[in-house]
Design an enzyme around this catalytic site. Sequence first.
Site, mmCIF file in Angstrom:
data_model
loop_
_atom_site.group_PDB
_atom_site.id
_atom_site.type_symbol
_atom_site.label_atom_id
_atom_site.label_comp_id
_atom_site.label_asym_id
_atom_site.label_seq_id
_atom_site.Cartn_x
_atom_site.Cartn_y
_atom_site.Cartn_z
ATOM 1 C CG HIS A 73 -2.085 1.020 1.724
ATOM 2 N ND1 HIS A 73 -2.521 1.722 0.231
ATOM 3 C CD2 HIS A 73 -3.194 0.950 2.479
ATOM 4 C CE1 HIS A 73 -3.331 2.441 0.847
ATOM 5 N NE2 HIS A 73 -3.843 1.607 1.731
ATOM 6 C CG HIS A 121 -3.673 0.425 -8.269
ATOM 7 N ND1 HIS A 121 -5.391 0.368 -7.928
ATOM 8 C CD2 HIS A 121 -3.050 1.449 -7.659
ATOM 9 C CE1 HIS A 121 -5.693 1.376 -7.123
ATOM 10 N NE2 HIS A 121 -4.528 1.751 -6.406
ATOM 11 C CG ASP A 132 3.051 4.985 -3.824
ATOM 12 O OD1 ASP A 132 2.332 6.245 -3.632
ATOM 13 O OD2 ASP A 132 2.398 3.905 -3.372
HETATM 14 N N1 CMC Z 1 4.775 -6.969 -10.042
HETATM 15 C C1 CMC Z 1 4.939 -8.047 -11.148
HETATM 16 N N2 CMC Z 1 3.933 -9.237 -10.597
HETATM 17 C C2 CMC Z 1 2.701 -8.573 -10.425
HETATM 18 C C3 CMC Z 1 3.239 -7.137 -9.805
HETATM 19 C C4 CMC Z 1 3.751 -6.489 -9.607
HETATM 20 N N3 CMC Z 1 4.369 -5.240 -9.160
HETATM 21 N N4 CMC Z 1 1.689 -6.630 -9.481
HETATM 22 C C5 CMC Z 1 0.880 -7.834 -9.707
HETATM 23 N N5 CMC Z 1 1.378 -8.966 -10.630
HETATM 24 C C6 CMC Z 1 0.500 -9.632 -10.505
HETATM 25 C C7 CMC Z 1 0.400 -10.553 -9.637
HETATM 26 O O1 CMC Z 1 1.873 -11.779 -9.101
HETATM 27 C C8 CMC Z 1 -0.491 -11.632 -10.136
HETATM 28 O O2 CMC Z 1 -0.115 -12.831 -11.360
HETATM 29 P P1 CMC Z 1 -0.377 -13.937 -11.319
HETATM 30 O O3 CMC Z 1 -2.473 -13.810 -12.021
HETATM 31 O O4 CMC Z 1 0.039 -14.852 -12.309
HETATM 32 O O5 CMC Z 1 -0.932 -14.701 -10.291
HETATM 33 C C9 CMC Z 1 -1.595 -10.757 -11.016
HETATM 34 O O6 CMC Z 1 -0.135 -10.284 -11.676
HETATM 35 C C10 CMC Z 1 -2.671 -9.917 -10.393
HETATM 36 O O7 CMC Z 1 -2.146 -9.992 -8.589
HETATM 37 P P2 CMC Z 1 -2.542 -9.531 -7.361
HETATM 38 O O8 CMC Z 1 -1.554 -9.374 -6.946
HETATM 39 O O9 CMC Z 1 -3.589 -9.681 -7.620
HETATM 40 O O10 CMC Z 1 -3.643 -7.803 -7.688
HETATM 41 P P3 CMC Z 1 -3.715 -7.215 -6.509
HETATM 42 O O11 CMC Z 1 -4.452 -5.815 -7.554
HETATM 43 O O12 CMC Z 1 -3.938 -7.953 -5.212
HETATM 44 O O13 CMC Z 1 -2.624 -6.436 -5.787
HETATM 45 C C11 CMC Z 1 -1.523 -4.807 -5.343
HETATM 46 C C12 CMC Z 1 -2.693 -5.010 -6.092
HETATM 47 C C13 CMC Z 1 -1.233 -2.994 -5.679
HETATM 48 C C14 CMC Z 1 -1.124 -5.113 -4.255
HETATM 49 C C15 CMC Z 1 -0.213 -5.191 -6.682
HETATM 50 O O14 CMC Z 1 -0.113 -5.368 -7.904
HETATM 51 C C16 CMC Z 1 1.284 -5.083 -6.061
HETATM 52 O O15 CMC Z 1 1.887 -5.955 -5.502
HETATM 53 N N6 CMC Z 1 2.250 -4.422 -6.453
HETATM 54 C C17 CMC Z 1 3.627 -3.718 -6.293
HETATM 55 C C18 CMC Z 1 3.459 -3.280 -4.523
HETATM 56 C C19 CMC Z 1 3.299 -1.773 -4.769
HETATM 57 O O16 CMC Z 1 3.538 -1.109 -6.271
HETATM 58 N N7 CMC Z 1 1.721 -0.581 -4.156
HETATM 59 C C20 CMC Z 1 1.112 0.340 -4.809
HETATM 60 C C21 CMC Z 1 -0.056 0.294 -4.933
HETATM 61 S S1 CMC Z 1 -0.995 2.216 -5.674
HETATM 62 C C22 CMC Z 1 -0.308 2.704 -4.188
HETATM 63 C C23 CMC Z 1 -1.465 2.063 -3.083
HETATM 64 O O17 CMC Z 1 -2.627 2.273 -3.365
HETATM 65 O O18 CMC Z 1 -0.826 2.477 -1.910
#
Ligand code: CMC
Length: 433
Positions: free
Chosen positions: A269, A310, A368
């Site tokens: 987050h 995201h 971010d």
């Molecule tokens: N790098 C590599 N793969 C990723 C990433 C990433 N940053 N983000 C998502 N994926 C992949 C993930 O492995 C999954 O693959 P699969 O379908 O094969 O299992 C797919 O994309 C969907 O990801 P998810 O984890 O199910 O998506 P989510 O909606 O639960 O998570 C997130 C969203 C923001 C937590 C995630 O994209 C992430 O961990 N990003 C990195 C951390 C980050 O930058 N966070 C800031 C978000 S913006 C500001 C805020 O809201 O605070």
Amino acid sequence: MTQTTPTATITFSDGRREAIELPVMEGSMGPDVIDTRGLGQHGLFAYDPGFVSTASCASGITYIDGDAGLLYYRGYPIEQLAEHSDFMEVASLLINGELPTASEKEAFVGTVKRHMLLHDLMSNFYRGFRRDAHPMAVMVGVVGAMSAFYRDSSDAFDPAQREVAAYRLLAKVPTIAAWSYKYNIGQPFMYPQNRFGYAENFLYMLHATPCEDYRPNPVLARALDRILVLHADHEQNASTSTVRVAGSSGANPFACIAAGIASLWGPLHGGANEATLQMLEEIGDVSRIGEYINRAKDKTDAFRLMGFGHRVYKNMDPRAAIMRQTCHEVLDELGLNDDPLFKLARKLEKIALEDEYFIQKRLYPNVDFYSGIVMRAMGIPNSMFTAIFALARTAGWIAQWQEMISVEHRIARPRQLYVGPGRRDFVPIEQRG
Ligand code: CMC
């Protein structure tokens, strides 16, 4: 012609239950919502860990269309607010519902300024922390401790107290954040100056010392103000939902915002801006980008590309698009385009945007990614990135908490799908094993 309320019907394939009809609710924009509240009467609950498909409340504050890449605060597009408005005006808009008139804005800004000073005894809290305490750890503690100092604005059910608490939080969180950093580096705490604007005051409290005059750079103050506008609210994200859940029990506002800060801290987050910079430092050189991109794609490796992806935006995050432009402006202004870390960031951005894995999963750089780079360029220490996100989001948390508490609401009490052992009898210790 009478309009009928649409309904949705759940039927059961095993034939053991009768079909259930549920009302469908329509918002002013965005997807319709199936009202599942009546499921409990049928001995059923909705299952949605991570709230992927759950609307936890009705809200009139922020609207997001993740597919189209739209973000509106109280109906105003973020692009217009980022260009024409400022953080104080946006905070007033979020909390009060309308853009303030000139005199309303003057009164709002004046009240916030007058509340920026902390109760002098609050400085004692800091001395109980280790010098290397993370600013977010200190903020969780000190913001929560405000409830011990400002008891006359702690009653969540009294609208007048809520209003004072809102001003106190908005005004004092920057001072608390800046002092957390001053404590880290062993410099004296700097008091807020009423001659400065909100972002300027924060930069002053962060960078000034009593030894010499300090005037915040207006270009950097403007860039910081824009970061605050972009982070001010974001619908029902993890930290906002935390604030609402904490507040649903009638807990005092300072405790609720401290809970929000704790939730924001996580690297998935608000902690992502700091994590992005740590990742860039770890990658270290353009030649190693490929290795890290491969790790991000490898399902056996927990590594993720920080600052990418995201939950809601499956298109470019509109805040990221604005921040990207600000990022390039700040790097140009400060002559930092040749800085190896920023070159690395630009290269990583380009490669990830062109990579099939990221394109297919619709993983774009998020706000971010850029805000971390901008703050780094501005000379803000990495450890303060998430703290700055927290002070911006305080405006949204307050607005969301106010909205929740002022409408009829029930204590948040989710149910579960139990998957543990069935009933069993206690076994005395000598008979176990
Ligand atoms: N790098 C590599 N793969 C990723 C990433 C990433 N940053 N983000 C998502 N994926 C992949 C993930 O492995 C999954 O693959 P699969 O379908 O094969 O299992 C797919 O994309 C969907 O990801 P998810 O984890 O199910 O998506 P989510 O909606 O639960 O998570 C997130 C969203 C923001 C937590 C995630 O994209 C992430 O961990 N990003 C990195 C951390 C980050 O930058 N966070 C800031 C978000 S913006 C500001 C805020 O809201 O605070």
